[in-house]
Every structure is written in C-alpha cells, then in structure tokens.
Write a protein that holds these residues in place. Structure first.
Motif, PDB file in Angstrom:
ATOM      1  N   ASP A  90      33.500  24.330 -12.538  1.00 12.98           N
ATOM      2  CA  ASP A  90      32.510  24.734 -13.269  1.00 12.98           C
ATOM      3  C   ASP A  90      33.205  25.532 -14.252  1.00 12.98           C
ATOM      4  OD1 ASP A  90      30.414  26.036 -14.711  1.00 12.98           O
ATOM      5  OD2 ASP A  90      29.429  27.033 -13.032  1.00 12.98           O
ATOM      6  N   TRP A  91      33.899  24.696 -15.201  1.00  8.79           N
ATOM      7  CA  TRP A  91      34.674  25.494 -16.299  1.00  8.79           C
ATOM      8  C   TRP A  91      34.041  26.511 -17.120  1.00  8.79           C
ATOM      9  CZ3 TRP A  91      39.671  25.267 -15.523  1.00  8.79           C
ATOM     10  CH2 TRP A  91      40.257  23.956 -14.973  1.00  8.79           C
ATOM     11  N   PRO A  92      32.820  26.320 -17.639  1.00  2.00           N
ATOM     12  CA  PRO A  92      32.062  27.636 -18.422  1.00  2.00           C
ATOM     13  C   PRO A  92      31.993  28.690 -17.683  1.00  2.00           C
ATOM     14  CG  PRO A  92      30.983  25.356 -18.756  1.00  2.00           C
ATOM     15  CD  PRO A  92      31.964  25.254 -17.638  1.00  2.00           C
ATOM     16  N   SER A  93      31.769  28.491 -16.304  1.00  2.48           N
ATOM     17  CA  SER A  93      31.696  29.984 -15.441  1.00  2.48           C
ATOM     18  C   SER A  93      32.973  30.515 -15.336  1.00  2.48           C
ATOM     19  CB  SER A  93      31.084  29.794 -14.197  1.00  2.48           C
ATOM     20  OG  SER A  93      29.855  29.143 -14.231  1.00  2.48           O
ATOM     21  N   LEU A  94      33.986  29.850 -15.189  1.00  6.84           N
ATOM     22  CA  LEU A  94      35.439  30.355 -15.209  1.00  6.84           C
ATOM     23  C   LEU A  94      35.857  31.185 -16.416  1.00  6.84           C
ATOM     24  CD1 LEU A  94      37.431  27.495 -13.501  1.00  6.84           C
ATOM     25  CD2 LEU A  94      36.510  29.452 -12.466  1.00  6.84           C
ATOM     26  N   ALA A  95      35.353  30.379 -17.359  1.00  7.88           N
ATOM     27  CA  ALA A  95      35.811  31.126 -18.824  1.00  7.88           C
ATOM     28  C   ALA A  95      34.976  32.494 -19.080  1.00  7.88           C
ATOM     29  CB  ALA A  95      35.367  30.160 -19.849  1.00  7.88           C
ATOM     30  N   ARG A  96      34.117  32.738 -18.326  1.00  4.16           N
ATOM     31  CA  ARG A  96      33.350  34.132 -18.263  1.00  4.16           C
ATOM     32  C   ARG A  96      34.007  35.192 -17.436  1.00  4.16           C
ATOM     33  NH1 ARG A  96      28.855  30.685 -18.953  1.00  4.16           N
ATOM     34  NH2 ARG A  96      28.412  30.783 -16.549  1.00  4.16           N
TER      35      ARG A  96
ATOM     36  N   THR B  82      38.413  23.934 -23.584  1.00  5.35           N
ATOM     37  CA  THR B  82      37.200  24.111 -22.842  1.00  5.35           C
ATOM     38  C   THR B  82      37.151  25.636 -22.442  1.00  5.35           C
ATOM     39  OG1 THR B  82      37.233  22.073 -21.761  1.00  5.35           O
ATOM     40  CG2 THR B  82      35.646  23.640 -20.694  1.00  5.35           C
ATOM     41  N   LEU B  83      37.959  26.332 -22.211  1.00  4.55           N
ATOM     42  CA  LEU B  83      37.928  27.819 -21.887  1.00  4.55           C
ATOM     43  C   LEU B  83      37.697  28.822 -22.889  1.00  4.55           C
ATOM     44  CD1 LEU B  83      40.925  28.159 -19.132  1.00  4.55           C
ATOM     45  CD2 LEU B  83      38.232  28.135 -18.710  1.00  4.55           C
ATOM     46  N   VAL B  84      38.381  28.286 -24.054  1.00  3.82           N
ATOM     47  CA  VAL B  84      38.059  28.855 -25.375  1.00  3.82           C
ATOM     48  C   VAL B  84      36.621  28.547 -25.847  1.00  3.82           C
ATOM     49  CG1 VAL B  84      38.842  28.905 -27.776  1.00  3.82           C
ATOM     50  CG2 VAL B  84      40.624  28.870 -25.858  1.00  3.82           C
ATOM     51  N   ALA B  85      36.247  27.319 -25.902  1.00  4.88           N
ATOM     52  CA  ALA B  85      34.819  27.054 -26.288  1.00  4.88           C
ATOM     53  C   ALA B  85      33.872  27.845 -25.617  1.00  4.88           C
ATOM     54  CB  ALA B  85      34.618  25.361 -26.192  1.00  4.88           C
ATOM     55  N   HIS B  86      34.195  28.156 -24.088  1.00  3.74           N
ATOM     56  CA  HIS B  86      33.022  28.972 -23.577  1.00  3.74           C
ATOM     57  C   HIS B  86      33.279  30.506 -23.437  1.00  3.74           C
ATOM     58  CE1 HIS B  86      32.148  24.799 -22.316  1.00  3.74           C
ATOM     59  NE2 HIS B  86      30.977  25.058 -22.186  1.00  3.74           N
ATOM     60  N   GLY B  87      34.245  30.941 -24.435  1.00 12.19           N
ATOM     61  CA  GLY B  87      34.016  32.270 -24.701  1.00 12.19           C
ATOM     62  C   GLY B  87      35.514  32.964 -24.350  1.00 12.19           C
TER      63      GLY B  87
ATOM     64  N   ALA C  24      52.980  31.030 -22.870  1.00  9.05           N
ATOM     65  CA  ALA C  24      52.077  30.696 -24.055  1.00  9.05           C
ATOM     66  C   ALA C  24      50.833  31.390 -24.133  1.00  9.05           C
ATOM     67  CB  ALA C  24      51.896  29.034 -23.876  1.00  9.05           C
ATOM     68  N   THR C  25      49.893  30.756 -24.780  1.00 13.31           N
ATOM     69  CA  THR C  25      48.536  31.461 -24.955  1.00 13.31           C
ATOM     70  C   THR C  25      47.802  30.226 -24.744  1.00 13.31           C
ATOM     71  OG1 THR C  25      48.374  31.366 -27.288  1.00 13.31           O
ATOM     72  CG2 THR C  25      49.113  33.446 -26.546  1.00 13.31           C
ATOM     73  N   LEU C  26      46.316  30.439 -24.635  1.00 13.80           N
ATOM     74  CA  LEU C  26      45.516  29.520 -24.590  1.00 13.80           C
ATOM     75  C   LEU C  26      45.381  28.688 -25.822  1.00 13.80           C
ATOM     76  CD1 LEU C  26      42.326  30.743 -22.866  1.00 13.80           C
ATOM     77  CD2 LEU C  26      43.921  29.024 -21.862  1.00 13.80           C
ATOM     78  N   ALA C  27      45.515  29.066 -26.923  1.00 19.69           N
ATOM     79  CA  ALA C  27      45.805  28.502 -28.261  1.00 19.69           C
ATOM     80  C   ALA C  27      46.928  27.832 -28.404  1.00 19.69           C
ATOM     81  CB  ALA C  27      45.770  29.570 -29.344  1.00 19.69           C
ATOM     82  N   THR C  28      48.110  28.036 -27.712  1.00 16.80           N
ATOM     83  CA  THR C  28      49.377  27.407 -27.841  1.00 16.80           C
ATOM     84  C   THR C  28      49.871  26.740 -26.768  1.00 16.80           C
ATOM     85  OG1 THR C  28      50.720  29.357 -27.107  1.00 16.80           O
ATOM     86  CG2 THR C  28      50.217  29.441 -29.514  1.00 16.80           C
ATOM     87  N   VAL C  29      49.195  26.731 -25.755  1.00 18.01           N
ATOM     88  CA  VAL C  29      49.585  26.121 -24.381  1.00 18.01           C
ATOM     89  C   VAL C  29      49.974  24.555 -24.583  1.00 18.01           C
ATOM     90  CG1 VAL C  29      47.537  26.005 -23.468  1.00 18.01           C
ATOM     91  CG2 VAL C  29      49.431  26.126 -22.043  1.00 18.01           C
ATOM     92  N   ALA C  30      49.051  23.909 -25.320  1.00 14.51           N
ATOM     93  CA  ALA C  30      49.388  22.513 -25.270  1.00 14.51           C
ATOM     94  C   ALA C  30      50.346  21.928 -26.083  1.00 14.51           C
ATOM     95  CB  ALA C  30      47.955  21.682 -25.888  1.00 14.51           C
TER      96      ALA C  30
END
Length: 410
Positions: free
Chosen positions: A322-328, A348-353, A376-382
């Motif tokens: 449940d990726w949306p829940s993990l994002a919170r 996905t994590l960024v998209a859900h907050g 890295a950060t979520l924005a740069t990890v890829a």
C-alpha cells in the motif's frame, strides 16, 4: 597433595544439600550453576548482593542471614566457602574435612579439597577445564582455554563428529546479510555438520570454503529446473537429499522468513514428511543500514520503520504494498530488492505526499568488503542510481534517519 593432579569428576547434586558460605560476588557467579543442577542450596551469610538476594526471594535458595557457625556443614554433600572472614573460612574448611564434605575455598585454593573448573556449554555438552598443577594455577589461562573450546564447538570451527546416527532432515539457516561473522552460532554449527548445503548467492559465501571436502555444495541458482519453477526445483532438491539420509542445510541470505520463501520450503518439507529446523538470521533490513551508519529508528526522529519488497513496481497489478499509506508515514521506510524500481517507487511516494527532499540512502553489498553507500533524495534517487551505477543487492533507506549519522563518503 600439590604433587598430584586433581581428579576431574561431575557431581550430581539434584536434591542434595549444598552449603554456600558468603553472599558476595563469588556466590553470585557460582549459585546459578548450582541452582541449575537442582541442588538443595543453603546460603549462610549476614549480607548478600542484590542478585543473590533475588535468588532467595524467588525461593531458589534458602538464606540464613547470619555468619557461619560450627555445624553448618554437617549434612552437606558439597560446600562453597567464600566469605571475607579468613578465620571463619579456615574453621568451615576444617569442619568440611571432618565430615568428608568436598569443599571449595575462594580465598585459599591450596587449602581446599575441591576446585571449581572453568565451565561452558554447547549443545548438551559441558566443557570443564581444570588446571592440573596446583603450583602453576592460572585461572585466566584456564578460562581462555574453556572459551576457545566452547566457541569452536558453537561456531563449527572445532568439529566433533557425531558417532550416533543422526536423524536426516533439513535446516533452513538464515545466513545474515553477507559478512560471514554475522551468521548465528547455531547456524554455523549446523553448517559445519551438514552433508549437503544448498546455498543462495546472497548467503555468506565465504563460509562455504571452510566446509570439509565431503560436503556437497549446491548453488541454488544453478539447479537444473526442467519442467519445474525455480522454487519447486529447490524444494525437490531439499526433499531428495533428505530422503537419502543426509543432513541438509538450506543456507539463505538474511532471515529465512524475510522475503526468503522459507515458509514455502518448510511447507514442502512438511508435506513430504521431512523434519525441518528453522534457524533465524540477521535481516539485511536492519543490519545493512546499521553497518552503513544509519539507525532505522532514532529518538526524536523516527518511532517506527517499515520493511517492504520493491521487486515489483507500485503500478504493477501484482504489488501487495500500500504505497499511498507508506507515503503518509513519518518513520523509516526500508526497501529490499528495489534498485531497478526505485524511480517509480520514489515518484509514487512523492505523488502521495512524501516530500521530494526526503533523504534516501542506497547501501550496496552491505556488511561485506565491497560495501558502498550512495545518498540521494526522493527527487534525485532515480538519476543517482543511474549515474552512480548502483546495482543489486542493495538496501534502500528512505527517511530523516539517513541524515542522522555520517553522510556517504565522497
């Protein structure tokens, strides 16, 4: 007496009276073994350490809160004399000799009729080491010999063959994150006693070189699958070797039940009537971040951590996460098997907050000589994964705990 060595013997003290004089540190060290032996213990001492007092409060020993008196040893089978009063010790020792009670003295070993060996235990075996020459007694050396023997038996470096017929079966052994020193003591011992080892590539491979020549080592990744799926082939190999009367170890990376398909193997063995032992292992989900200087929890930073598999992307219909829940969540997210999917996971994590600035660490080949950490950060990890050529196996840590410890080396 000093010209002759002590005669080693094991005392069976169950239900038999043992008198301990003195409630200090010596008694605190010796009483647990006497309790475990089932002795009927009487402690004679006006005072005792908190630990010894707790044994009395629990009813494990009887405590007479007074100094030694003549006659205290009359009905004893064994005595431990360990008071701070040398005169009382001498009188008690004389009483023990008069009543033919074997007596240990902590203050004067030469005046005692018995010595306590340095003891250790391993799988139903008690190792007792005793100095043979009273004139050259060296307790530290004796303890060091004891420790070396016990450690060798436990970790499998000292192999004592079983001459009784062993029951064939399988042990699912968690080998830990990769460093061979991080396998459990029990796992290493079972590995040393195996006839066949079926190993994962993520297991502690260095341990395989230590196995005796007669042990058959099978690389699980190279089992001929034929018409079977890979896991079915492994299950069948375990069953076939066990049915041939062999002792089989399934050596797995990390813990058998943390994304290790250990339960599938256990169920297959149970259906085939094969006995199986499960040996838990240190999971890479906590050990690899720790080895890289990252605590998965930290006071005031993260009060929980969640471990998920990233082997399928968030938008894959097979995903059970449940990726949306993990994002919170505000704690730590540990992702295993997710290097090639980390771009979509981060999106996905960024998209859900989740904040794009959330710190991320990738630890490749954790706990081994090839360990490497990339931040890295979520924005740069890829892009970081592509630029730094991060490859599996790698553990990915997402959350503010990444910034708690030292950063990755430049």
């Amino acid at each position: 007496m000093a010209e002759h060595p002590a005669y080693p013997v094991g005392l069976r003290l169950t239900g038999r009276r043992v008198v301990v004089l003195g409630g200090g540190q010596v008694a605190q060290r010796r009483l647990p073994a006497l309790i475990a032996a089932g002795a009927d213990i009487v402690l004679v001492s006006p005072r005792a350490t908190p630990s010894v007092e707790a044994m009395a409060d629990a009813g494990e020993i009887a405590w007479r809160r007074r100094p030694y008196r003549d006659g205290d040893l009359a009905d004893a089978w064994y005595a431990l004399i360990a008071t701070s009063d040398h005169d009382a010790n001498t009188r008690a020792s004389a009483e023990a000799a008069a009543h033919r009670v074997w007596c240990v003295r902590s203050d004067d070993a030469d005046a005692a009729t018995a010595w306590t060996p340095a003891t250790g235990h391993s799988e139903g075996v008690t190792v007792a080491v005793l100095t043979t020459d009273a004139r050259g007694r060296d307790p530290r050396h004796t303890a060091a010999v004891r420790d070396a023997v016990v450690e060798g038996l436990r970790d499998g470096t000292l192999v004592a063959p079983h001459h009784r017929t062993r029951t064939p079966g399988v042990a699912l052994v968690g080998g830990g994150p990769g460093d061979p020193d991080l396998i459990t003591v029990r796992g290493r011992r079972l590995l040393a006693e195996a006839d066949v080892v079926i190993a994962d590539r993520l297991g502690p491979r260095d341990l395989l070189a230590e196995l005796p020549p007669h042990v058959e080592v099978i690389d699980a990744a190279k089992i001929p699958y034929g018409r079977y799926m890979a896991q079915e082939a492994i299950n069948n190999a375990l069953i076939e070797h066990a049915k041939q009367g062999r002792s089989v170890v399934r050596l797995k990376g990390g813990d058998p039940y943390v994304f290790g398909r250990g339960m599938e193997e256990l169920q297959a063995l149970a259906e085939a009537g094969i006995p199986c032992t499960v040996v838990p292992g240190i999971s890479s989900s906590i050990s690899v971040p720790g080895a890289a200087g990252i605590p998965v929890t930290h006071r005031g930073v993260a009060h929980e951590f969640t471990v998920v598999s990233g082997h399928v992307a968030p938008d894959d219909e097979r995903s059970l996460v449940d990726w949306p829940s993990l994002a919170r969540l505000t704690g730590t997210l540990v992702i295993l098997m997710g290097v090639d999917k980390i771009g979509r996971i981060a999106e996905t994590l960024v998209a859900h907050g989740k904040s794009p600035d959330t710190p991320v660490a990738l630890v490749q080949e954790g706990t081994t000589a090839a360990q490497r950490r990339v931040d890295a950060t979520l924005a740069t990890v890829a892009e970081t994964v592509r630029a730094q050529d991060v490859r599996p196996p790698a553990v990915i840590v997402v959350g503010p705990v990444v910034a708690v410890g030292p950063p990755a080396a430049e």
